[in-house]
Design an enzyme around this catalytic site. Structure first.
Site, mmCIF file in Angstrom:
data_model
loop_
_atom_site.group_PDB
_atom_site.id
_atom_site.type_symbol
_atom_site.label_atom_id
_atom_site.label_comp_id
_atom_site.label_asym_id
_atom_site.label_seq_id
_atom_site.Cartn_x
_atom_site.Cartn_y
_atom_site.Cartn_z
ATOM 1 N N THR A 166 1.032 -1.235 0.040
ATOM 2 C CA THR A 166 0.020 -0.057 -0.035
ATOM 3 C C THR A 166 0.981 1.238 -0.018
ATOM 4 O OG1 THR A 166 0.039 0.139 2.292
ATOM 5 C CG2 THR A 166 -1.824 -1.190 1.118
ATOM 6 N N ASN A 177 1.007 4.623 1.610
ATOM 7 C CA ASN A 177 0.554 5.220 2.742
ATOM 8 C C ASN A 177 0.707 6.862 2.614
ATOM 9 O OD1 ASN A 177 0.376 2.972 5.230
ATOM 10 N ND2 ASN A 177 2.272 2.856 3.878
ATOM 11 N N GLU A 196 -4.392 4.439 3.354
ATOM 12 C CA GLU A 196 -3.620 3.415 2.817
ATOM 13 C C GLU A 196 -4.269 2.865 1.499
ATOM 14 O OE1 GLU A 196 -1.318 0.837 5.933
ATOM 15 O OE2 GLU A 196 -3.567 0.990 6.594
#
Length: 318
Positions: free
Chosen positions: A213, A215, A263
């Protein structure tokens, strides 16, 4: 377009642009939604027809935040840099950011009109929304503005814009986001709700379970939608990627406390995004954030979320 910080009172000499004849749209304009755009476009139209500068006066911070009317107003639909960008797209020449402090909030309506708008900023036409208020205690309204400004200042009042059976307002958009209804928010804004920010290092848990992911640390204090999972489009420069985003605290790993994080798992991307700036356009709510009994259950759910996001985004693009 130029941006000028406006303070009252001020012993500093004004900017050269202050002396230029101008029209001015006045308001906080959080979200720059269609109702706001109608006010701003009217000011631009008047300026272009008269050969004057098209200007906007907005405020920082939000007056309700300054007066302590709820922590919610410390966050914005469009933090100041995003608001200024959107104003530029509407053809505005000058943005005045009035510092809303004790002195500014204490201005009497007549002082605001005569000393600030007419004498200091050379405003010939003011454009406001039907519910505009100004001056100490919000004592002024469009009728008072016209009375105090005559004959030097013409006042143009713009009626509300409606959508989904009621007037479009920043409050309605905030309420839609609180419910996770990003589709309604987009309908009211006439564009997807967007949060922008830089990609920062996180715990890297997504990478270890096969779903890396990005962030995202927002550029400012945005109004966050309801905690949950969303189908989003992530824009990186001129490129756009379908993605699934979690807005939440990762309760499977950290419990239910903590500060919500953003995320995003980009569905058709591999590579390093650290340090890059991304724009996230919210398209659809998938589900609320949940706590799972184990990592395997979480992985299965993320896989399902990603496929649902792909289907939703493919449908929207058709």
């Amino acid at each position: 377009m130029i941006t000028i910080t406006l303070r009252y009172p001020s012993d500093e000499p004004g900017a050269p642009e202050d002396r230029l004849p101008k029209t001015m749209a006045i308001g906080y304009f959080d979200g720059v939604h269609p109702g706001h755009q109608a006010v701003i476009r009217k000011a631009v139209e008047l300026a272009r027809s008269a050969g004057k500068q098209a200007s906007v006066m907005t405020f920082d911070p939000h007056p309700r935040a300054f007066f302590g009317h709820g922590e919610a107003y410390a966050a914005s639909l469009t933090p100041l840099p995003e608001k200024i960008r959107l104003l530029g797209e509407l053809g505005v020449d000058i943005v005045y950011v009035a510092v809303f402090d004790h002195e500014f909030s204490s201005l009497e309506p007549e002082t605001f009109v005569r000393e600030l708008l007419i004498e200091r900023l050379n405003v010939s036409d003011a454009v406001v929304g039907f519910d505009f208020t100004f001056g100490r205690g919000g004592a002024g309204n469009p009728a008072v503005l016209a009375e105090l400004g005559a004959p030097d200042l013409a006042v143009h009042t713009v009626e509300p814009v409606a959508a989904a059976g009621a007037k479009v307002s920043s409050s309605r958009i905030r309420e839609a986001l609180e419910l996770g209804d990003v589709a309604l928010a987009a309908g009211l804004l006439r564009r997807p709700y967007r949060i922008s920010g830089a990609v920062v290092h996180g715990a890297a848990r997504g990478r270890t379970i096969g779903f890396p992911t990005a962030n995202i640390e927002p550029d400012g204090r945005y109004v966050l939608p309801r905690l949950g999972v969303y189908a989003v489009n992530v824009r990186r420069g001129d490129a756009s990627y379908p993605a699934v985003m979690n807005v939440g605290v990762a309760p499977t790993f950290y419990g239910t406390g903590g500060t919500p994080k953003l995320e995003a798992h980009l569905l058709d991307f591999s590579g390093d995004l650290y340090g890059e700036r991304l724009d996230v356009d919210f398209v659809a709510f998938i589900r609320p954030e949940l706590r799972f009994d184990g990592v395997a259950e979480l992985i299965a759910q993320i896989r399902e979320d990603a496929e649902q996001a792909r289907r939703l985004l493919a449908f929207v693009r058709q």
